[in-house]
Scaffold this motif. Structure first.
Motif, PDB file in Angstrom:
ATOM      1  N   LEU A   1      41.159  22.468  33.882  1.00 20.29           N
ATOM      2  CA  LEU A   1      40.259  22.750  34.997  1.00 20.29           C
ATOM      3  C   LEU A   1      39.112  23.650  34.563  1.00 20.29           C
ATOM      4  CD1 LEU A   1      42.886  23.368  37.821  1.00 20.29           C
ATOM      5  CD2 LEU A   1      41.506  21.321  37.451  1.00 20.29           C
ATOM      6  N   ASP A   2      38.002  23.516  35.270  1.00 19.56           N
ATOM      7  CA  ASP A   2      36.821  24.315  34.975  1.00 19.56           C
ATOM      8  C   ASP A   2      36.095  24.603  36.280  1.00 19.56           C
ATOM      9  OD1 ASP A   2      34.986  25.706  33.523  1.00 19.56           O
ATOM     10  OD2 ASP A   2      33.872  23.959  32.812  1.00 19.56           O
ATOM     11  N   GLY A   3      35.252  25.606  36.274  1.00 21.63           N
ATOM     12  CA  GLY A   3      34.492  25.916  37.470  1.00 21.63           C
ATOM     13  C   GLY A   3      35.270  26.816  38.417  1.00 21.63           C
ATOM     14  N   HIS A   4      35.096  26.562  39.719  1.00 18.60           N
ATOM     15  CA  HIS A   4      35.685  27.423  40.747  1.00 18.60           C
ATOM     16  C   HIS A   4      37.047  26.870  41.168  1.00 18.60           C
ATOM     17  CE1 HIS A   4      35.577  30.501  43.819  1.00 18.60           C
ATOM     18  NE2 HIS A   4      35.831  29.609  44.755  1.00 18.60           N
ATOM     19  N   TYR A   5      38.130  27.516  40.749  1.00 18.55           N
ATOM     20  CA  TYR A   5      39.483  27.092  41.100  1.00 18.55           C
ATOM     21  C   TYR A   5      40.421  28.294  40.967  1.00 18.55           C
ATOM     22  CZ  TYR A   5      40.895  27.315  36.208  1.00 18.55           C
ATOM     23  OH  TYR A   5      41.192  27.761  34.957  1.00 18.55           O
ATOM     24  N   ALA A   6      41.648  28.132  41.414  1.00 15.14           N
ATOM     25  CA  ALA A   6      42.650  29.184  41.279  1.00 15.14           C
ATOM     26  C   ALA A   6      44.017  28.551  41.054  1.00 15.14           C
ATOM     27  CB  ALA A   6      42.681  30.071  42.519  1.00 15.14           C
ATOM     28  N   VAL A   7      44.785  29.143  40.145  1.00 18.56           N
ATOM     29  CA  VAL A   7      46.178  28.761  39.909  1.00 18.56           C
ATOM     30  C   VAL A   7      47.012  30.033  40.019  1.00 18.56           C
ATOM     31  CG1 VAL A   7      47.848  27.733  38.343  1.00 18.56           C
ATOM     32  CG2 VAL A   7      45.486  26.906  38.360  1.00 18.56           C
ATOM     33  N   ILE A   8      47.941  30.064  40.971  1.00 18.51           N
ATOM     34  CA  ILE A   8      48.719  31.278  41.241  1.00 18.51           C
ATOM     35  C   ILE A   8      50.207  30.944  41.168  1.00 18.51           C
ATOM     36  CG2 ILE A   8      49.108  33.162  42.871  1.00 18.51           C
ATOM     37  CD1 ILE A   8      46.431  32.240  44.215  1.00 18.51           C
ATOM     38  N   ASN A   9      50.921  31.692  40.353  1.00 18.70           N
ATOM     39  CA  ASN A   9      52.361  31.481  40.211  1.00 18.70           C
ATOM     40  C   ASN A   9      53.095  32.212  41.339  1.00 18.70           C
ATOM     41  OD1 ASN A   9      55.006  31.196  39.424  1.00 18.70           O
ATOM     42  ND2 ASN A   9      54.608  31.580  37.265  1.00 18.70           N
ATOM     43  N   LEU A  10      53.671  31.434  42.257  1.00 14.01           N
ATOM     44  CA  LEU A  10      54.407  31.988  43.400  1.00 14.01           C
ATOM     45  C   LEU A  10      55.920  31.877  43.217  1.00 14.01           C
ATOM     46  CD1 LEU A  10      52.322  30.376  46.298  1.00 14.01           C
ATOM     47  CD2 LEU A  10      51.998  32.636  45.285  1.00 14.01           C
ATOM     48  N   SER A  11      56.357  31.537  42.028  1.00 12.92           N
ATOM     49  CA  SER A  11      57.772  31.225  41.800  1.00 12.92           C
ATOM     50  C   SER A  11      58.699  32.366  42.212  1.00 12.92           C
ATOM     51  CB  SER A  11      58.000  30.875  40.329  1.00 12.92           C
ATOM     52  OG  SER A  11      57.135  29.843  39.915  1.00 12.92           O
ATOM     53  N   GLY A  12      58.285  33.608  41.998  1.00 16.19           N
ATOM     54  CA  GLY A  12      59.137  34.739  42.347  1.00 16.19           C
ATOM     55  C   GLY A  12      59.101  35.091  43.813  1.00 16.19           C
ATOM     56  N   GLY A  13      58.166  34.514  44.561  1.00 20.19           N
ATOM     57  CA  GLY A  13      58.012  34.879  45.968  1.00 20.19           C
ATOM     58  C   GLY A  13      58.443  33.816  46.952  1.00 20.19           C
ATOM     59  N   GLN A  14      58.938  32.686  46.438  1.00 17.60           N
ATOM     60  CA  GLN A  14      59.374  31.592  47.309  1.00 17.60           C
ATOM     61  C   GLN A  14      60.670  31.006  46.782  1.00 17.60           C
ATOM     62  OE1 GLN A  14      55.019  29.872  48.794  1.00 17.60           O
ATOM     63  NE2 GLN A  14      56.179  28.709  47.289  1.00 17.60           N
ATOM     64  N   THR A  15      61.339  30.249  47.640  1.00 12.31           N
ATOM     65  CA  THR A  15      62.475  29.457  47.189  1.00 12.31           C
ATOM     66  C   THR A  15      62.498  28.156  47.971  1.00 12.31           C
ATOM     67  OG1 THR A  15      64.833  29.523  46.597  1.00 12.31           O
ATOM     68  CG2 THR A  15      64.240  30.314  48.802  1.00 12.31           C
ATOM     69  N   MET A  16      63.326  27.228  47.499  1.00  8.91           N
ATOM     70  CA  MET A  16      63.368  25.892  48.083  1.00  8.91           C
ATOM     71  C   MET A  16      64.776  25.599  48.610  1.00  8.91           C
ATOM     72  SD  MET A  16      62.563  22.287  46.139  1.00  8.91           S
ATOM     73  CE  MET A  16      60.899  22.806  45.685  1.00  8.91           C
ATOM     74  N   LEU A  17      64.835  25.148  49.850  1.00 11.95           N
ATOM     75  CA  LEU A  17      66.100  24.725  50.467  1.00 11.95           C
ATOM     76  C   LEU A  17      66.066  23.214  50.638  1.00 11.95           C
ATOM     77  CD1 LEU A  17      66.507  27.404  53.289  1.00 11.95           C
ATOM     78  CD2 LEU A  17      67.330  27.489  50.947  1.00 11.95           C
ATOM     79  N   ARG A  18      67.246  22.615  50.584  1.00  9.65           N
ATOM     80  CA  ARG A  18      67.368  21.176  50.827  1.00  9.65           C
ATOM     81  C   ARG A  18      68.325  20.950  51.984  1.00  9.65           C
ATOM     82  NH1 ARG A  18      65.621  17.958  46.468  1.00  9.65           N
ATOM     83  NH2 ARG A  18      66.182  16.178  47.782  1.00  9.65           N
TER      84      ARG A  18
END
Length: 221
Positions: A125-142
């Motif tokens: 990616l280039d230009g105006h963008y953001a990639v944020i690691n949220l792995s420690g702040g969320q979880t997934m339920l099934r």
């Protein structure tokens, strides 16, 4: 504009990138690890609802211009997934890219590949963008089973009827007194992404709401 400010603007931005699962002797714990002992209790042979945590997954928030062809090409080159349109999700193997907002998507996948995927996105990616690691702040339920949809009907105001919420659709909505990003994975299979601080509350709510439908806890064998 002063010369000092011009020089600061011209310099490339520095981005702090952190490996959230380093190889150390300290084990990683999911937000619902304290419920593990409950999973050993006897469960129904033919449950109407099955609930489990899909723990320690990669959660990357991706923001950019959905109308930019370069942005879309960069995302697909890094992830192998085309940028999904409104309320949709694209999945390939263990990776899923879900629409969250007009300029935001959630990328989920194997927990040990967060850093590698983040680096791949930043390379493409280039230009105006953001990639944020949220792995420690969320979880997934099934939530799965023939009665899973009934549990959601009791728990959120969004219309989850088949004609309004087909397989592949994803929405972020109120769940009990919290919030969740809900994706329909299959006819009787739902995925719920919740904030870490509300994970215990949401888990207990779903357990209580599922009792009348022969609840079984734990991943199906």
């Amino acid at each position: 504009m002063s010369e000092a400010v011009k020089e600061a603007v011209a310099e490339p931005a520095l981005v702090a990138i952190m490996e959230q699962l380093p190889k150390t002797e300290v084990p990683a714990r999911s937000p619902l690890a304290h419920h593990t002992e409950v999973l050993s209790r006897p469960t129904h042979e033919n449950p109407g609802v099955r609930l489990w945590e899909n723990a320690l997954r990669t959660h990357l928030a991706l923001r950019g211009d959905a109308g930019s062809a370069d942005f879309a090409r960069g995302v697909e080159a890094a992830t192998g997934l085309a940028l999904p349109e409104r309320l949709q999700c694209h999945q390939s193997g263990e990776w899923a890219l879900s629409w969250v907002a007009p300029d935001e998507w959630l990328l989920t996948g194997p927990g040990d590949q967060a850093l590698a995927m983040e680096m791949s996105l930043r390379e493409e990616l280039d230009g105006h963008y953001a990639v944020i690691n949220l792995s420690g702040g969320q979880t997934m339920l099934r939530l799965s089973g023939p009665k899973a949809r009934l549990v959601l009907m009791k728990s959120c105001p969004y219309d989850v009827h088949d004609r309004h919420f087909p397989v592949g659709k994803v929405v972020t909505t109120v769940l009990a007194k919290s919030q969740a990003t809900i994706r329909r994975v299959g006819e009787e299979d739902w995925e719920l992404v919740v904030r870490r601080s509300f994970a215990d509350y949401v888990w207990r709510w779903l357990v209580d709401a599922s009792q009348e439908y022969r609840l079984s806890l734990g991943h199906p064998e």
